[in-house]
Design an enzyme around this catalytic site. Structure first.
Site, PDB file in Angstrom:
ATOM      1  N   TYR A  21       0.824  -1.216   0.000  1.00 38.84           N
ATOM      2  CA  TYR A  21       0.000   0.000   0.000  1.00 38.84           C
ATOM      3  C   TYR A  21       0.856   1.263   0.000  1.00 38.84           C
ATOM      4  CZ  TYR A  21      -4.354  -2.554   0.480  1.00 38.84           C
ATOM      5  OH  TYR A  21      -5.420  -3.374   0.250  1.00 38.84           O
ATOM      6  N   GLU A 112      -6.149 -27.705  10.006  1.00 41.67           N
ATOM      7  CA  GLU A 112      -6.280 -26.902   8.787  1.00 41.67           C
ATOM      8  C   GLU A 112      -7.468 -25.951   8.868  1.00 41.67           C
ATOM      9  OE1 GLU A 112      -7.358 -27.361   4.047  1.00 41.67           O
ATOM     10  OE2 GLU A 112      -7.097 -29.170   5.222  1.00 41.67           O
ATOM     11  N   ASP A 165      -7.559 -31.804   5.231  1.00 43.86           N
ATOM     12  CA  ASP A 165      -8.377 -32.501   4.245  1.00 43.86           C
ATOM     13  C   ASP A 165      -7.537 -33.562   3.544  1.00 43.86           C
ATOM     14  OD1 ASP A 165     -10.602 -30.976   4.765  1.00 43.86           O
ATOM     15  OD2 ASP A 165     -10.271 -29.587   3.111  1.00 43.86           O
TER      16      ASP A 165
END
Length: 196
Positions: A21, A112, A165
């Protein structure tokens, strides 16, 4: 490099997002995306053979930790991560990590999904199973990887388990914690290399 020089001159630090920024507001014709800033920082680290922290760059943190862990911070404050109620302790973006850690846990669980992490916090799972539970809320950020690495060094006898997962993304998460990230090859030994 000019921004890093200025940060170091005044003894301040900034995240990669803040640097983006800053550049965007002053020199938008040079940089148009966060990825360009990230790549430039990675190039500077590789060329100078230094750490991000030594350039005044903080790792943004999105991770959290809870469980049987007491953190004594540099300023003298002590946080017992088992007494936080339904909240958790945000993982510090300070890669220097001057905290001291104390724990009677037997395991570190790396989760996760934030939803699963929140459920384990609600259930106070760490009281039933003596563990420290942490999450990076998806793919591991640098600060979460650094904390896990530090905990692994402080408590080498604690077993580390990951709940991710069962797919390529889950495997990529475990591999990033275990081996580091390809994009940060030179810095991987500082923030990776934990044993699952």
């Amino acid at each position: 490099m000019q921004i890093c020089y200025q940060l170091l001159g005044i003894g301040k630090q900034a995240t990669q997002r803040e640097i983006f920024y800053n550049i965007l507001s002053t020199s938008s014709s040079y940089i148009t995306s966060q990825n360009q800033v990230n790549s430039a920082i990675q190039d500077a680290v590789a060329v100078l053979l230094c750490t991000r922290r030594s350039l005044g760059i903080l790792a943004s943190s999105k991770g959290a930790v809870v469980g049987r862990l007491v953190i004594k911070e540099h300023g003298g404050d002590t946080v017992d991560c088992s007494n936080l109620g339904s909240s958790s302790y945000p993982i510090s973006a300070d890669m220097n990590m001057k905290q001291h850690f104390y724990s009677d846990a037997r395991y570190i669980l790396v989760i996760e999904k934030d939803a699963i992490f929140q459920r384990l916090v609600e259930e106070r799972f760490f009281l039933k199973v003596p563990c420290i539970i942490m999450t990076a809320k998806g793919f591991p950020d640098l600060a979460s990887r650094a904390l896990l690495h530090r905990l692994h060094q402080e408590f080498p006898s604690m077993l580390i388990f990951a709940l991710v997962d069962w797919n390529p993304a889950g495997l990529a998460i475990i591999c990033t914690y275990r081996f580091g990230s390809i994009r940060m090859g030179l810095e991987a030994p500082r923030y990776g290399k934990v044993m699952f």
